[in-house]
Write a protein that holds these residues in place. Structure first.
Motif, PDB file in Angstrom:
ATOM      1  N   UNK A 157      44.924  54.788  51.895  1.00 54.68           N
ATOM      2  CA  UNK A 157      44.061  54.522  53.040  1.00 54.68           C
ATOM      3  C   UNK A 157      43.073  53.437  52.649  1.00 54.68           C
ATOM      4  N   UNK A 158      43.319  52.238  53.126  1.00 56.77           N
ATOM      5  CA  UNK A 158      42.525  51.071  52.754  1.00 56.77           C
ATOM      6  C   UNK A 158      41.291  50.900  53.642  1.00 56.77           C
ATOM      7  N   UNK A 159      40.307  50.173  53.090  1.00 56.66           N
ATOM      8  CA  UNK A 159      39.112  49.741  53.842  1.00 56.66           C
ATOM      9  C   UNK A 159      38.343  50.918  54.433  1.00 56.66           C
ATOM     10  N   UNK A 160      38.171  51.941  53.626  1.00 58.05           N
ATOM     11  CA  UNK A 160      37.383  53.093  54.043  1.00 58.05           C
ATOM     12  C   UNK A 160      35.913  52.789  53.821  1.00 58.05           C
ATOM     13  N   UNK A 161      35.092  53.000  54.842  1.00 58.64           N
ATOM     14  CA  UNK A 161      33.665  52.706  54.739  1.00 58.64           C
ATOM     15  C   UNK A 161      32.901  53.897  54.177  1.00 58.64           C
ATOM     16  N   UNK A 162      31.819  53.602  53.512  1.00 60.36           N
ATOM     17  CA  UNK A 162      30.956  54.633  52.958  1.00 60.36           C
ATOM     18  C   UNK A 162      29.498  54.229  53.124  1.00 60.36           C
ATOM     19  N   UNK A 163      28.607  55.077  52.658  1.00 57.22           N
ATOM     20  CA  UNK A 163      27.173  54.791  52.758  1.00 57.22           C
ATOM     21  C   UNK A 163      26.449  55.447  51.597  1.00 57.22           C
ATOM     22  N   UNK A 164      25.467  54.730  51.037  1.00 62.84           N
ATOM     23  CA  UNK A 164      24.644  55.295  49.986  1.00 62.84           C
ATOM     24  C   UNK A 164      23.539  56.184  50.513  1.00 62.84           C
ATOM     25  N   UNK A 165      23.415  56.284  51.833  1.00 61.48           N
ATOM     26  CA  UNK A 165      22.383  57.130  52.445  1.00 61.48           C
ATOM     27  C   UNK A 165      23.028  58.018  53.498  1.00 61.48           C
ATOM     28  N   UNK A 166      24.096  58.688  53.094  1.00 59.91           N
ATOM     29  CA  UNK A 166      24.839  59.510  54.042  1.00 59.91           C
ATOM     30  C   UNK A 166      24.034  60.699  54.546  1.00 59.91           C
ATOM     31  N   UNK A 167      22.927  61.044  53.854  1.00 54.88           N
ATOM     32  CA  UNK A 167      22.099  62.153  54.304  1.00 54.88           C
ATOM     33  C   UNK A 167      21.297  61.851  55.549  1.00 54.88           C
ATOM     34  N   UNK A 187      37.780  52.133  49.006  1.00 57.80           N
ATOM     35  CA  UNK A 187      36.562  51.699  49.674  1.00 57.80           C
ATOM     36  C   UNK A 187      36.671  50.249  50.118  1.00 57.80           C
ATOM     37  N   UNK A 188      36.104  49.965  51.277  1.00 57.19           N
ATOM     38  CA  UNK A 188      36.109  48.600  51.806  1.00 57.19           C
ATOM     39  C   UNK A 188      35.284  47.693  50.904  1.00 57.19           C
ATOM     40  N   UNK A 189      35.802  46.502  50.662  1.00 55.55           N
ATOM     41  CA  UNK A 189      35.078  45.496  49.885  1.00 55.55           C
ATOM     42  C   UNK A 189      34.343  44.554  50.826  1.00 55.55           C
ATOM     43  N   UNK A 190      33.264  43.935  50.360  1.00 55.35           N
ATOM     44  CA  UNK A 190      32.507  43.032  51.236  1.00 55.35           C
ATOM     45  C   UNK A 190      33.244  41.745  51.582  1.00 55.35           C
ATOM     46  N   UNK A 191      34.271  41.382  50.814  1.00 52.97           N
ATOM     47  CA  UNK A 191      34.994  40.142  51.086  1.00 52.97           C
ATOM     48  C   UNK A 191      36.433  40.248  50.641  1.00 52.97           C
ATOM     49  N   UNK A 192      37.161  39.113  50.731  1.00 55.21           N
ATOM     50  CA  UNK A 192      38.562  39.077  50.327  1.00 55.21           C
ATOM     51  C   UNK A 192      38.687  39.045  48.812  1.00 55.21           C
ATOM     52  N   UNK A 193      39.890  39.364  48.336  1.00 61.23           N
ATOM     53  CA  UNK A 193      40.190  39.295  46.913  1.00 61.23           C
ATOM     54  C   UNK A 193      40.657  37.886  46.581  1.00 61.23           C
ATOM     55  N   UNK A 194      40.021  37.266  45.565  1.00 58.71           N
ATOM     56  CA  UNK A 194      40.326  35.875  45.244  1.00 58.71           C
ATOM     57  C   UNK A 194      40.823  35.677  43.816  1.00 58.71           C
ATOM     58  N   UNK A 195      40.763  36.704  42.977  1.00 58.17           N
ATOM     59  CA  UNK A 195      41.135  36.519  41.582  1.00 58.17           C
ATOM     60  C   UNK A 195      41.591  37.839  40.981  1.00 58.17           C
ATOM     61  N   UNK A 196      41.956  37.773  39.694  1.00 59.08           N
ATOM     62  CA  UNK A 196      42.425  38.974  39.019  1.00 59.08           C
ATOM     63  C   UNK A 196      41.344  40.044  38.937  1.00 59.08           C
ATOM     64  N   UNK A 197      40.077  39.617  38.807  1.00 53.39           N
ATOM     65  CA  UNK A 197      38.986  40.589  38.764  1.00 53.39           C
ATOM     66  C   UNK A 197      38.937  41.392  40.058  1.00 53.39           C
ATOM     67  N   UNK A 198      39.166  40.714  41.186  1.00 53.62           N
ATOM     68  CA  UNK A 198      39.199  41.419  42.467  1.00 53.62           C
ATOM     69  C   UNK A 198      40.360  42.388  42.555  1.00 53.62           C
ATOM     70  N   UNK A 199      41.535  41.978  42.043  1.00 56.78           N
ATOM     71  CA  UNK A 199      42.687  42.874  42.039  1.00 56.78           C
ATOM     72  C   UNK A 199      42.442  44.073  41.121  1.00 56.78           C
ATOM     73  N   UNK A 200      41.759  43.833  40.003  1.00 54.17           N
ATOM     74  CA  UNK A 200      41.422  44.965  39.117  1.00 54.17           C
ATOM     75  C   UNK A 200      40.474  45.931  39.829  1.00 54.17           C
ATOM     76  N   UNK A 201      39.516  45.378  40.584  1.00 56.96           N
ATOM     77  CA  UNK A 201      38.581  46.244  41.316  1.00 56.96           C
ATOM     78  C   UNK A 201      39.327  47.104  42.336  1.00 56.96           C
ATOM     79  N   UNK A 202      40.304  46.500  43.022  1.00 55.05           N
ATOM     80  CA  UNK A 202      41.114  47.276  43.959  1.00 55.05           C
ATOM     81  C   UNK A 202      41.902  48.352  43.216  1.00 55.05           C
TER      82      UNK A 202
END
Length: 448
Positions: free
Chosen positions: A280-290, A421-436
């Motif tokens: 399930x891609x691009x799932x949104x979350x919040x640091x203040x869910x309370x 979790x949804x990322x703020x932008x597109x993946x542009x490099x190997x670091x982004x693919x590792x984060x995914x």
């Protein structure tokens, strides 16, 4: 769903990422390929996405029908990554060249009907993706193949493609066109001159005489290869059902995408194909869910109406008690300070001879500062109210996504799910693919 055990298992030879278009199949396949290679697997990623961003993210100028090694992979135990992009027509040409003698192969490749068929026949792209998968598996050069299935309106197209192409090759029209070649000799010529005359005359008017001749020439040249297409289609289908294959259905937490994912899960079960789970891609979350949407909206309205002011010491807490972090519900209150009372306006020295001129200057300066602070306080209230409304909207999105996922889970409780979790932008490099890849294997990481 735990994906690291899946990609670490040497018995897993093929991972197929499938789902509707635009849900992140290509990125998911690439991220899995990077992670598997860096965990010691020899991986090839077969993508059908023509976008250049994937090649660029892997540090490759361009991808084509030949697997190319990806540099910068920190593989252990001989792990490495190759990537390729399916060239549908080139794959079809390779099949012809491999299964026909040079003279017949050239006649087929130059045939106008073949050129149209190989470039745009419905289902050809999906069928050729499966053909290429069979070729890669037969080479045994890689111990893991990750397949990004073609983007299509229906996620079932690539499963149907081998059967659809087989039906086309077995169709009555093709068999009728093949009949003269099969009969041969004078009987064949008589059949062609008499039995085919009315049909060719009618079809010639509808399709054009040259087109019909091209089709007949193509069918005659391909006759000996038709059985090979069906055999390979059956072999690829069995390969997809084998225990070493794992399907990952990719979706986003949207109603249409999950509806198609549910349909796809049911189809895989009906075809007895091994399903690993749902990504399930691009799932949104919040640091203040309370802080609920309702409370955030109410706080924003209070700020706009000037009813909310700082109570006491703000973030420092009560006097004599240790400083504590504010609760989410106190964030808006703590962000707004009380407006200081305005100092009395200084009057001219002429009206008050006993007032010192320097004292008047000081009080004028106080007036200016009070006015500035009042404007700043108003700006803070508006900014905080806006942030609270954004938070309320985010919480509504979270609630909608959770309801959508719950509906899917209620229908298919047996399907394991990994949330990304949804990322703020597109993946542009190997670091982004590792984060995914990290998010894929963690199951879910909250995003701000």
């Amino acid at each position: 769903m735990e994906l690291d055990p899946l990609i670490d298992d040497r018995g897993t030879r093929i991972i197929v990422c499938c789902g509707a278009g635009g849900v992140g199949k290509t990125t998911t396949a690439a991220a899995l390929g990077v992670r598997a290679a860096e965990r010691g697997r020899r991986v090839v990623v077969l993508t059908i996405d023509p976008a250049r961003r994937l090649a660029q993210s892997m540090g490759i100028d361009s991808l084509d029908n030949t697997p190319r090694k990806v540099d910068g992979i920190k593989g252990s135990d001989g792990g490495e990554l190759h990537a390729m992009m399916l060239d549908m027509k080139r794959t079809f040409d390779e099949i012809v060249e491999a299964h026909a003698d040079p003279e017949r192969a050239r006649a087929i490749l130059d045939n106008p009907f073949y050129q149209s068929l190989s470039a745009g026949f419905a289902g050809t792209q999906e069928y050729m993706a499966m053909e290429k998968l069979g070729q890669l598996r037969a080479r045994d050069e890689w111990d893991l193949i990750v397949v990004d299935t073609p983007p299509s309106r229906s996620a079932l197209d690539f499963l149907d493609a081998p059967k659809r192409l087989g039906s086309f090759l077995d169709g009555k029209f093709i068999k009728l066109l093949m009949a003269p070649a099969k009969v041969g000799g004078r009987a064949g010529m008589k059949f062609l001159n008499v039995g085919m005359s009315m049909m060719t005359g009618t079809l010639g008017k509808l399709l054009g005489g040259q087109f019909l001749k091209d089709v007949q020439t193509f069918v005659a040249a391909m006759d000996t290869m038709f059985g090979g297409f069906r055999t390979r289609a059956d072999a690829t289908y069995r390969l997809l059902q084998a225990p070493g294959t794992a399907f990952l259905v990719v979706a986003t937490p949207e109603r249409d995408a999950l509806r198609e994912a549910a349909y796809f899960v049911e189809r895989l079960a009906a075809e007895e194909m091994p399903l690993a789970g749902l990504v399930l891609n691009r799932v949104h979350g919040s640091g203040a869910a309370g802080l609920s949407a309702e409370r955030a909206r109410a706080a924003a309205e209070n700020l706009d109406e000037g009813r909310m002011t700082d109570q006491g010491g703000g973030k420092t807490g009560r006097s004599g008690s240790p400083a504590t972090s504010p609760e989410p519900s106190d964030l808006a209150t703590a962000a707004v300070s009380s407006v200081p009372e305005a100092a009395p306006t200084a009057e001219p020295a002429a009206q008050h001879p006993d007032v010192d001129v320097d004292d008047i200057a000081v009080r004028d300066d106080i007036d200016v500062r009070v006015d500035t602070d009042a404007h700043a306080d108003t700006d803070v209230r508006h900014l905080t109210a806006g942030l609270l409304r954004l938070h309320a909207e985010r919480m509504r999105v979270l609630a909608r996504e959770q309801r959508t996922r719950d509906r899917f889970t209620a229908l298919h409780p047996e399907v394991a799910v990994a949330e990304v979790a949804a990322l703020p932008g597109d993946v542009h490099d190997l670091a982004g693919l590792r984060a995914i890849g990290d998010r894929l294997t963690a199951g879910r990481m909250p995003s701000a």
